[in-house]
Every structure is written in C-alpha cells, then in structure tokens.
Enzyme design. Sequence first.
Site, mmCIF file in Angstrom:
data_model
loop_
_atom_site.group_PDB
_atom_site.id
_atom_site.type_symbol
_atom_site.label_atom_id
_atom_site.label_comp_id
_atom_site.label_asym_id
_atom_site.label_seq_id
_atom_site.Cartn_x
_atom_site.Cartn_y
_atom_site.Cartn_z
ATOM 1 C CE1 TYR A 416 -52.728 -97.157 56.887
ATOM 2 C CE2 TYR A 416 -54.208 -98.307 55.392
ATOM 3 C CZ TYR A 416 -52.953 -97.821 55.695
ATOM 4 O OH TYR A 416 -51.933 -97.985 54.790
ATOM 5 C CG HIS A 498 -53.750 -92.758 53.382
ATOM 6 N ND1 HIS A 498 -54.292 -93.874 53.979
ATOM 7 C CD2 HIS A 498 -53.059 -93.222 52.314
ATOM 8 C CE1 HIS A 498 -53.937 -94.963 53.298
ATOM 9 N NE2 HIS A 498 -53.184 -94.589 52.288
ATOM 10 C CG ASN A 545 -56.011 -97.535 51.176
ATOM 11 O OD1 ASN A 545 -56.869 -98.297 51.596
ATOM 12 N ND2 ASN A 545 -54.742 -97.752 51.356
HETATM 13 C C1 LIG Z 1 -46.370 -94.220 48.890
HETATM 14 C C2 LIG Z 1 -47.856 -93.929 48.873
HETATM 15 C C3 LIG Z 1 -48.762 -94.989 48.829
HETATM 16 C C4 LIG Z 1 -50.141 -94.729 48.806
HETATM 17 N N1 LIG Z 1 -51.019 -95.775 48.625
HETATM 18 C C5 LIG Z 1 -52.328 -95.500 48.365
HETATM 19 C C6 LIG Z 1 -53.206 -96.509 47.898
HETATM 20 O O1 LIG Z 1 -52.814 -97.654 47.692
HETATM 21 N N2 LIG Z 1 -54.505 -96.165 47.655
HETATM 22 C C7 LIG Z 1 -54.966 -94.891 47.844
HETATM 23 O O2 LIG Z 1 -56.165 -94.656 47.646
HETATM 24 N N3 LIG Z 1 -54.146 -93.921 48.259
HETATM 25 C C8 LIG Z 1 -52.834 -94.182 48.473
HETATM 26 N N4 LIG Z 1 -51.976 -93.161 48.786
HETATM 27 C C9 LIG Z 1 -52.529 -91.806 48.927
HETATM 28 C C10 LIG Z 1 -52.936 -91.157 47.608
HETATM 29 O O3 LIG Z 1 -52.039 -91.490 46.582
HETATM 30 C C11 LIG Z 1 -52.991 -89.655 47.831
HETATM 31 O O4 LIG Z 1 -53.915 -89.408 48.869
HETATM 32 C C12 LIG Z 1 -53.435 -88.887 46.602
HETATM 33 O O5 LIG Z 1 -52.598 -89.130 45.501
HETATM 34 C C13 LIG Z 1 -53.453 -87.399 46.905
HETATM 35 O O6 LIG Z 1 -53.951 -86.706 45.807
HETATM 36 P P1 LIG Z 1 -53.656 -85.164 45.592
HETATM 37 O O7 LIG Z 1 -54.184 -84.778 44.273
HETATM 38 O O8 LIG Z 1 -54.111 -84.433 46.793
HETATM 39 O O9 LIG Z 1 -52.074 -85.020 45.611
HETATM 40 P P2 LIG Z 1 -50.950 -85.809 44.763
HETATM 41 O O10 LIG Z 1 -51.504 -87.043 44.152
HETATM 42 O O11 LIG Z 1 -49.784 -85.932 45.686
HETATM 43 O O12 LIG Z 1 -50.624 -84.819 43.593
HETATM 44 C C14 LIG Z 1 -49.992 -83.581 43.756
HETATM 45 C C15 LIG Z 1 -49.160 -83.330 42.518
HETATM 46 O O13 LIG Z 1 -48.766 -81.959 42.490
HETATM 47 C C16 LIG Z 1 -47.416 -81.857 42.093
HETATM 48 N N5 LIG Z 1 -46.925 -80.581 42.636
HETATM 49 C C17 LIG Z 1 -46.739 -80.254 43.941
HETATM 50 N N6 LIG Z 1 -46.340 -78.972 44.039
HETATM 51 C C18 LIG Z 1 -46.288 -78.480 42.783
HETATM 52 C C19 LIG Z 1 -45.942 -77.207 42.242
HETATM 53 N N7 LIG Z 1 -45.602 -76.179 43.042
HETATM 54 N N8 LIG Z 1 -45.959 -77.048 40.898
HETATM 55 C C20 LIG Z 1 -46.302 -78.078 40.076
HETATM 56 N N9 LIG Z 1 -46.654 -79.308 40.534
HETATM 57 C C21 LIG Z 1 -46.648 -79.496 41.876
HETATM 58 C C22 LIG Z 1 -46.759 -83.084 42.697
HETATM 59 O O14 LIG Z 1 -45.559 -83.391 42.037
HETATM 60 C C23 LIG Z 1 -47.863 -84.124 42.467
HETATM 61 O O15 LIG Z 1 -47.756 -84.717 41.202
HETATM 62 C C24 LIG Z 1 -50.606 -93.391 48.855
HETATM 63 C C25 LIG Z 1 -49.694 -92.338 48.905
HETATM 64 C C26 LIG Z 1 -48.330 -92.588 48.906
HETATM 65 C C27 LIG Z 1 -47.359 -91.431 48.936
#
Ligand SMILES: Cc1cc2nc3c(=O)[nH]c(=O)nc-3n(C[C@H](O)[C@H](O)[C@H](O)COP(=O)(O)OP(=O)(O)OC[C@H]3O[C@@H](n4cnc5c(N)ncnc54)[C@H](O)[C@@H]3O)c2cc1C
Length: 576
Positions: A416, A498, A545
């Site tokens: 990464y 990410h 991550n």
């Molecule tokens: C498969 C995968 C594996 C990963 N592995 C890791 C790991 O091991 N360790 C790590 O640190 N990071 C990991 N990541 C990255 C990490 O999970 C994300 O960077 C982090 O969750 C992002 O946070 P966020 O709050 O920006 O968005 P998210 O956690 O994606 O949350 C956004 C939320 O908003 C909701 N949403 C979107 N649009 C709307 C709307 N219009 N109305 C209502 N709700 C809505 C979505 O459903 C979601 O629940 C991984 C990601 C993925 C996809």
Amino acid sequence: QCAPADTSKTYDYIVIGSGAGGIPIADRLSEAGKTVLLLEKGPPSSGKFGGTMKPSWLQGTNLTRFDVPGLFNQIWADGNGVACEDTGVMAGCVLGGGVAVNSALWWKPHPGDWDRNFPDGWKATDMAKSTDKVFQRIPGTTVPSTDGKLYLQQGFDRVSKGLDTAGFKQLDKPNDYPDQKNFTYGHAAFFIEHAERHGPLRTYLETASARTDKFTLWTNTNARRVVRTKGHATGVELECRNGAGHSGTVNLTPGTGRVIVSAGTMGSAKLLFRSGIGPTDQLNVVKSSSSDGATMISSDQWINLPVGYNLDDHVGTDIQISHPDIVFYDFYAAYNNPVAADKDAYLKSRTGILTQVAPNLGPIAWTQHTPSDGIVRHVQWQARIEGNTKSMGSNFRKLQVSEAHVVTAAMTITQYLGNGAISRGRLTITPQLNTQVATAPYLRNATDKEAVIQGIDTMRSALSKVQGLTWIKPTAGQDTTAFVNSIPTIPASRNSNHWVGSNKIGTDDGRSGGTAVVDLDTKVYGTDNLFVVDASIFPGMTTGNPSAAIIIASEKAAERILALKAPTKSRIVRDV
Ligand SMILES: Cc1cc2nc3c(=O)[nH]c(=O)nc-3n(C[C@H](O)[C@H](O)[C@H](O)COP(=O)(O)OP(=O)(O)OC[C@H]3O[C@@H](n4cnc5c(N)ncnc54)[C@H](O)[C@@H]3O)c2cc1C
C-alpha cells in the site's frame, strides 16, 4: 414497513450515514445532550443491532456474518444486500458501513498522517486527545483468540525470517509505536474483542443507543438530499429501502439544527451533488437526471465547490510468493461448511482459527522510500494467505487442510503506497446517479511510481533470504519496473478500498478557486449548518488502513462542532 417521517418532530442533529465517521459523532453529540437522528440506508448488520444475515451454523446465536472474524471476507463471495449498489467501487451499505464489513485492521495513525496532510488545528498534537479517547474505547488486539494463541502462523514465520535477516525490527504491539513505520513489522492489530467484531458498532453505537431520549437510529432509510434555503439546511428528504425505513422529510430544530453528512467518500459526494453543491458540470448531470431533475434545488442556489476532486486511495500493488510450509485455510468454505472442530471451538470458547480474520492476514510490515522529488513515501505491506487453483504451476504442493478443503497455497503481499503519495483522482456522478471513479488516483505522478518500484526492490531483496521461497509475482528474473508497469492503474487492479478525499478539509475556500470543500470545523463552505465528517474530508492518505484515523477525526469534529455558536440570520444570507 416503510413509514413516513413525523414532520412535527425535529432534531438538533441529523447524521447521514452510520460508518466510521457517522457513529462516533452521533454518540458524542447525543452525549452532549443534543437530540440526534442517525440515518443509515442499509439494513442492520451485527446481531447486537438486529442483524440477521448469517449461515445456518450461526442460527440460534446472536451472531451474524459481520460478527465472526473468520467470515469477514464473505463480502467478496456474496455482497448482495451488503455492498453499496451505487458506488463504482466496493463500499459497505449496512449499519456500520465500512466498519461492519471490513477486515477490522486497526492502526494508531503515524503522526505524519496528520502533520503532512492536514491543516493547522488538525496536526498530530491537536489530535492526541481524540486519539487517546478512541484507543481507550477500542484498544484492538493482535491476538483475537481467547486462549491467547495465534493459529496457522507458518506464513508469518517464513516471511518474518526474511524480514529479520534484512534488518527489519519486529514490534510486539505495533500500535504502541505508531511513529515506527520504517523497516518494522509485526502481527496485524484488529478491532476485535471476545473474538467478535468490535469497533464503533460495539462501543459508540451501544452508548448512543442507550440514550433513548436523545438518540434515534433509522436503518433502511436513504437520505436523498439536504433541504436548504441558500446556505441554511432545514431538513433531509428521505427514501425507504428494502421495504422498510422512513420516507418524507425530517426536519431540524428551527434555527439551531445541523446536518452532518457521513455517507463515506462516495456517498457524501453524491449527497452534496443531489443537494446542489459541487462543480457545475456534476450538478448539471443531476439536473438532467430523470429521478432528480424536476425537483432539484434551483441553479441560483447552487454552491460551486470542488466536490469529487482530490480523490485518493492506497495504491495497491500485489506481489506473490509461495513456500512449501505455508498453510491455507479455506475461510470461504467455512461459511456454509465449516470444519466441525473449528466451528465448535469458536461457538463454545471463542478460540481457534475462526477467531482470526479471513484470509489469515499478516505479517504487516512498513517501509519508507524517497524518490527523486525528495518526498518520503510511506508504504505498508499486508500479507495474506490465499488458495489459488489457477495459474499456480507445479511449484505448489497440494495441501490437505481438512478433508473438505484441499487447495494449493500462496501468500499475496499487498504493497500500500499511502502517506506522501502525490497523485489524486476524481469522482463523478452518472445520469443514473451512481458515483464512479472518473480519474483513478493511482501513479499519475512519476515519482509515486518510483517509490513503488523502490519498495518492491526492497521487499524482493529482503525475502530473497528465505530458503525455499518461490516468486510468483514478479517472477524471479523479472525487472521490477516492467512488473509495475504491467499492472494497470485502474481500480480493478489497484483498489485498496480505502477511498478518501472527495470533500477535502482546508482553509482555501473552494468557492473562490481553492481546493477545500469544508472548513476547519468541517462545515461546508457557503453554508452555516451543513457539515461533512467522514473519510471524504481527508486531504491525503494515511500510512495504514484508515478506519482508526477516521474515527479520531470524527471525535475531533464533534468537539469543534459542539464549540460553534448557532448561526445567525445575517450570516446565513451573507454566506451564499
Ligand atoms: C471490504 C473493505 C475492507 C476494508 N478493510 C479495512 C480494514 O481492515 N481496516 C481499516 O482501517 N479500513 C478498512 N477499510 C476501509 C474503512 O472501512 C473505510 O475507510 C471507512 O469505513 C470509511 O468510513 P466512512 O465513515 O467515510 O464511510 P463508511 O464507513 O463507508 O460509512 C458510510 C455509511 O453511509 C451510508 N450511506 C451512504 N449514503 C447514504 C445515504 N444517502 N443515506 C443514508 N446512509 C447512507 C452507507 O450505507 C454507510 O453505512 C475497508 C473497506 C472495505 C470496503
């Protein structure tokens, strides 16, 4: 059942999206005595919050596929109803978002993750208190099984021999040394407790949910757009999903209410576009869409900001090795057909291989590289053991893990490239209102590529000391530059899941030619009560991550937002 929102009820804060950014801030705001509505478009995930998705062997327990570490990779086998359908790349659309579906890797950020990327007020020293708060609640562990054992460590042991010989230092608990990210390695740290997924769902969401008079959660409820007059939001328009959730418009407390957009790097950009906030070309796409065009906010109220630019992700480059000692465990098969002893060990005592995150992650190593521009790049190396029935040639012995699961084994080590990388991409919206990566952020800058090549040379040299190791990718004699050039710089080949950066935080107001979408209080420029708190505000990539850093940023944002004065009418008019 789909229910209309009660228009007589108002909320001090409406938080849109229950991921790494949304859950912690919803908890902190309700803790401060504010009424908070948390909207999540997806269904419940963890059993603790009413989730039901699970294989038959978990029936009768309060566990779902999201809770059991050995099942975390199921999203790649079956993402139906879990993976977002409106993002061009993988994201979790369930309660918890990414922190419900991810691999739970959990890293205390390197100080440079704040100091090099973020503006004043968000430097490492400013973030220290928030970091402590998060790691007190979610300490994480390198040993998920309750018997204190790590299982199937042959891959870790072989690779670490090479790293030791090459002068890498092993860190017993890497999160005790967040600033030591050069020529170091260790076991992966996870937000797992009692061998179950922990993190924001099992901490912040639990305390918020206990405040029944202050905190309300609506799952299966999509926020369509923010309702606003000029720069002042008054509510959020809703859509039911999955035949459940809420519809109609939910209103803010008049005058003082605020909206926090935490829908993720893709989701928050989309929500802003639909609310008339973004570059004109993107708002015109929404305006022309069949679903939104007729009812979109009028163009004289559009706020022109660089939403969608500055898109970033770790640049993922996979190298692959094999070694006769490496043992593969078929976690995918364990979903429907677990080895009986492993299933029993998990269910009876939270021990055994199923307490470990699929697909057997680790070791994790860190290096730093300085290409010709003199800018240090941070690299994290993340190893995993995979079965590979294709293109493995005769170098692999057949390995009998259990009667049911016969496979060949290889170790993929993903490089990464994060902190220090310069390349950025762009996210746009399609006429169907799906987001897409229009410009991928991978290796658009020649010196980013130099750093990737330097890193791979370093790792090739380190692992060359491991006896019996076979190189699959790159092949033994292959030139590293040719190898790196052979991997397309598109999400399908480089995606690390990410995504950050589409609503960058900064002091250079994007309305007047700057690059920032939100100010230092995470408030959207040109508005007085609309905020963005999630990965999308990150100006650049973290070393590891990113989920811990996003939760820390959410803690910080809660503190800053609560300290803000309520908007006055004169400001509202002036701001737009
Ligand atoms: C498969 C995968 C594996 C990963 N592995 C890791 C790991 O091991 N360790 C790590 O640190 N990071 C990991 N990541 C990255 C990490 O999970 C994300 O960077 C982090 O969750 C992002 O946070 P966020 O709050 O920006 O968005 P998210 O956690 O994606 O949350 C956004 C939320 O908003 C909701 N949403 C979107 N649009 C709307 C709307 N219009 N109305 C209502 N709700 C809505 C979505 O459903 C979601 O629940 C991984 C990601 C993925 C996809």
